[in-house]
Design an enzyme around this catalytic site. Structure first.
Site, PDB file in Angstrom:
ATOM      1  N   TYR A   1       0.859  -1.186   0.000  1.00 48.94           N
ATOM      2  CA  TYR A   1       0.000   0.000   0.000  1.00 48.94           C
ATOM      3  C   TYR A   1       0.899   1.242   0.000  1.00 48.94           C
ATOM      4  O   TYR A   1       1.872   1.297   0.768  1.00 48.94           O
ATOM      5  CB  TYR A   1      -0.864  -0.092   1.270  1.00 48.94           C
ATOM      6  CG  TYR A   1      -1.802   1.025   1.547  1.00 48.94           C
ATOM      7  CD1 TYR A   1      -2.874   1.302   0.697  1.00 48.94           C
ATOM      8  CD2 TYR A   1      -1.672   1.793   2.704  1.00 48.94           C
ATOM      9  CE1 TYR A   1      -3.758   2.315   0.989  1.00 48.94           C
ATOM     10  CE2 TYR A   1      -2.554   2.810   3.008  1.00 48.94           C
ATOM     11  CZ  TYR A   1      -3.597   3.072   2.139  1.00 48.94           C
ATOM     12  OH  TYR A   1      -4.473   4.074   2.433  1.00 48.94           O
TER      13      TYR A   1
ATOM     14  N   LYS B   1     -12.173  -0.782   5.826  1.00 47.64           N
ATOM     15  CA  LYS B   1     -12.685  -1.383   4.595  1.00 47.64           C
ATOM     16  C   LYS B   1     -13.842  -2.334   4.913  1.00 47.64           C
ATOM     17  O   LYS B   1     -14.902  -1.866   5.259  1.00 47.64           O
ATOM     18  CB  LYS B   1     -11.543  -2.063   3.836  1.00 47.64           C
ATOM     19  CG  LYS B   1     -10.306  -1.144   3.657  1.00 47.64           C
ATOM     20  CD  LYS B   1     -10.546   0.000   2.699  1.00 47.64           C
ATOM     21  CE  LYS B   1      -9.513   1.129   2.789  1.00 47.64           C
ATOM     22  NZ  LYS B   1      -8.130   0.758   2.577  1.00 47.64           N
TER      23      LYS B   1
HETATM   24  C1  PLP Z   1      -6.931   1.455   2.996  1.00 47.30           C
HETATM   25  C2  PLP Z   1      -5.801   0.557   3.231  1.00 47.30           C
HETATM   26  C3  PLP Z   1      -4.904   0.797   4.275  1.00 47.30           C
HETATM   27  C4  PLP Z   1      -4.977   2.018   5.141  1.00 47.30           C
HETATM   28  O1  PLP Z   1      -6.143   2.074   5.914  1.00 47.30           O
HETATM   29  P1  PLP Z   1      -6.728   3.469   6.422  1.00 47.30           P
HETATM   30  O2  PLP Z   1      -7.800   3.058   7.372  1.00 47.30           O
HETATM   31  O3  PLP Z   1      -7.202   4.204   5.207  1.00 47.30           O
HETATM   32  O4  PLP Z   1      -5.611   4.194   7.101  1.00 47.30           O
HETATM   33  C5  PLP Z   1      -3.895  -0.111   4.477  1.00 47.30           C
HETATM   34  N1  PLP Z   1      -3.748  -1.197   3.701  1.00 47.30           N
HETATM   35  C6  PLP Z   1      -4.578  -1.455   2.684  1.00 47.30           C
HETATM   36  C7  PLP Z   1      -4.363  -2.671   1.859  1.00 47.30           C
HETATM   37  C8  PLP Z   1      -5.628  -0.585   2.413  1.00 47.30           C
HETATM   38  O5  PLP Z   1      -6.436  -0.837   1.391  1.00 47.30           O
END
Ligand code: PLP
Length: 395
Positions: free
Chosen positions: A110, A207
């Protein structure tokens, strides 16, 4: 989805101690916890690291319910909560490295994880080596005497390479290296981290756990060996979350199984449909053979979700803009895992900044798609319209 998971989504964390006899644990807001006797205060102090009310930063019953739910779902000895996924990643790494250490970071991580290595870890005297997501046995050559952490993320960000996590973990453990996984894609439940050699499984609960695009939240579930250090060092760095957000994550978990199943079914069907489009060069959906590392997906994962990428034959930013501006169900947004469909474009040149060694060298534009819970026919019709605009705008 593995056997028994659906029941777990309903029951996880619903201990009567936290729910007080109702279905959902109440939102318990607290900074101060009050004690009326010295004995009560002493009891809380002794048990403060083990789900006993002590001070707000150590969590309340709402947090304890979520921590318990996450360890039931992912396994491991305990779950630390963070205000977002990025905080979960950075604080988990920081909890285990010192100046002079070295970490191995997957090249397809990421983007903010890479930025953290380049900016923060470098500043603290911790060196990062990026490795190809499909490195396999070659990881041996990259291990140094001071290597402390092997960080994996599978499938990889944007380009979706699925890693052979068990093989990498086995080699890392020969050298007492801690194996961390960004397990966000599998929502912690379609890839069993601890059965595959992972020591700490990290998620952007933002997510699929939360699942409704309305909360930022991170989790890190650690094995017995690393739980105390993760818990205490992230506590030192002040990591905590609001009880309202913890509550919404618990609510998300209840429907996680049916949501993931629907996202997975729709995304596979849409990916197959897209693979037949004349504009599409290839599809990077872990469930399809055209995805690098598909064999590891088949072997290690128990289900899919809504997130995958496609690579177009051409790179024509004007035509891509026409497509993106035309589609209505697919909005552009820097997240995924909610109920709504999303789309983001990466022109091939953008990978020069995103990758050190596994630059996929696409000829065409990459579109990352999150398939939401809309009717699939509506999504297909929307993309048909988008492709018509794309073709009309092609130079
Ligand atoms: C979105 C995401 C993050 C970061 O998460 P946040 O809650 O936006 O800080 C980390 N790893 C992956 C694979 C992501 O999709």
């Amino acid at each position: 989805m593995s056997e028994g998971k659906k029941t777990q989504f309903v029951t996880a964390g619903r201990n009567k101690k936290w729910t007080n006899g109702v279905v959902n644990p109440p939102v318990q807001r607290a900074s101060t916890v009050v004690f009326n006797t010295v004995a009560e205060k002493k009891h809380a102090t002794v048990n403060r690291t083990n789900k006993t009310l002590f001070y707000g930063r150590r969590g309340t019953t709402t947090h304890f319910a979520l921590q318990e739910a996450m360890t039931e779902l992912e396994g491991g000895a305990g779950c630390a909560l963070f205000p977002c996924g990025a905080a979960a990643i950075t604080n988990t790494i920081l909890s285990f490295v010192s100046a002079g250490d070295h970490i191995l970071m997957v090249d397809t991580c990421y983007e903010p994880t890479r930025d953290f290595c380049e900016i923060m870890l470098k500043k603290l005297g911790v060196e990062t080596t990026y490795y190809d997501p499909l490195v396999g046995e070659g990881i041996r050559d990259l291990i140094q005497p001071n290597t402390k952490v092997l960080f994996t993320e599978s499938p990889g960000s944007i380009t979706m390479e699925v890693q052979d996590v068990p093989a990498l973990a086995a080699i890392a453990h020969e050298h007492d290296i801690i194996v961390m996984l960004d397990n966000t894609w599998a929502a912690g439940v379609n890839f069993d981290p601890f059965a595959h050699g992972v020591d700490i499984s990290i998620q952007a609960a933002t997510k699929y756990i939360v699942g409704h695009s309305d909360v930022m939240l991170g989790t890190a579930v650690a094995s017995e060996k690393y739980w105390d250090q993760l818990r205490e060092q992230s506590y030192l760095m002040g990591q905590c979350v609001s009880p309202d957000d913890a509550y919404l994550a618990l609510r998300g978990i209840r429907t996680l199984g049916v949501r993931l199943q629907q996202h997975g079914k729709s995304s596979l069907e849409l990916a197959q449909w897209l693979a037949e489009r004349p504009e599409v060069d290839h599809v990077r959906h872990p469930g399809l053979e055209s995805c690098p590392g598909h064999e590891f997906f088949k072997r290690d994962f128990t289900g899919g979700n809504g997130l995958f990428s496609i690579v177009l034959k051409q790179s024509d930013p004007k035509a891509t803009t026409a497509l993106l501006d035309t589609v209505e169900h697919f909005s552009m947004g820097y997240s995924w895992g909610g109920f709504e469909s999303l789309i983001l474009a990466n022109e091939p040149s953008s990978f020069n900044a995103l990758r050190t060694l596994s630059n996929p060298n696409f000829e065409g534009t990459l579109l990352r798609i999150h398939v939401g819970l809309e009717d699939l026919d509506d999504l297909k019709a929307d993309l048909e319209k988008g492709f018509a605009a794309y073709n009309a705008a092609l130079a």
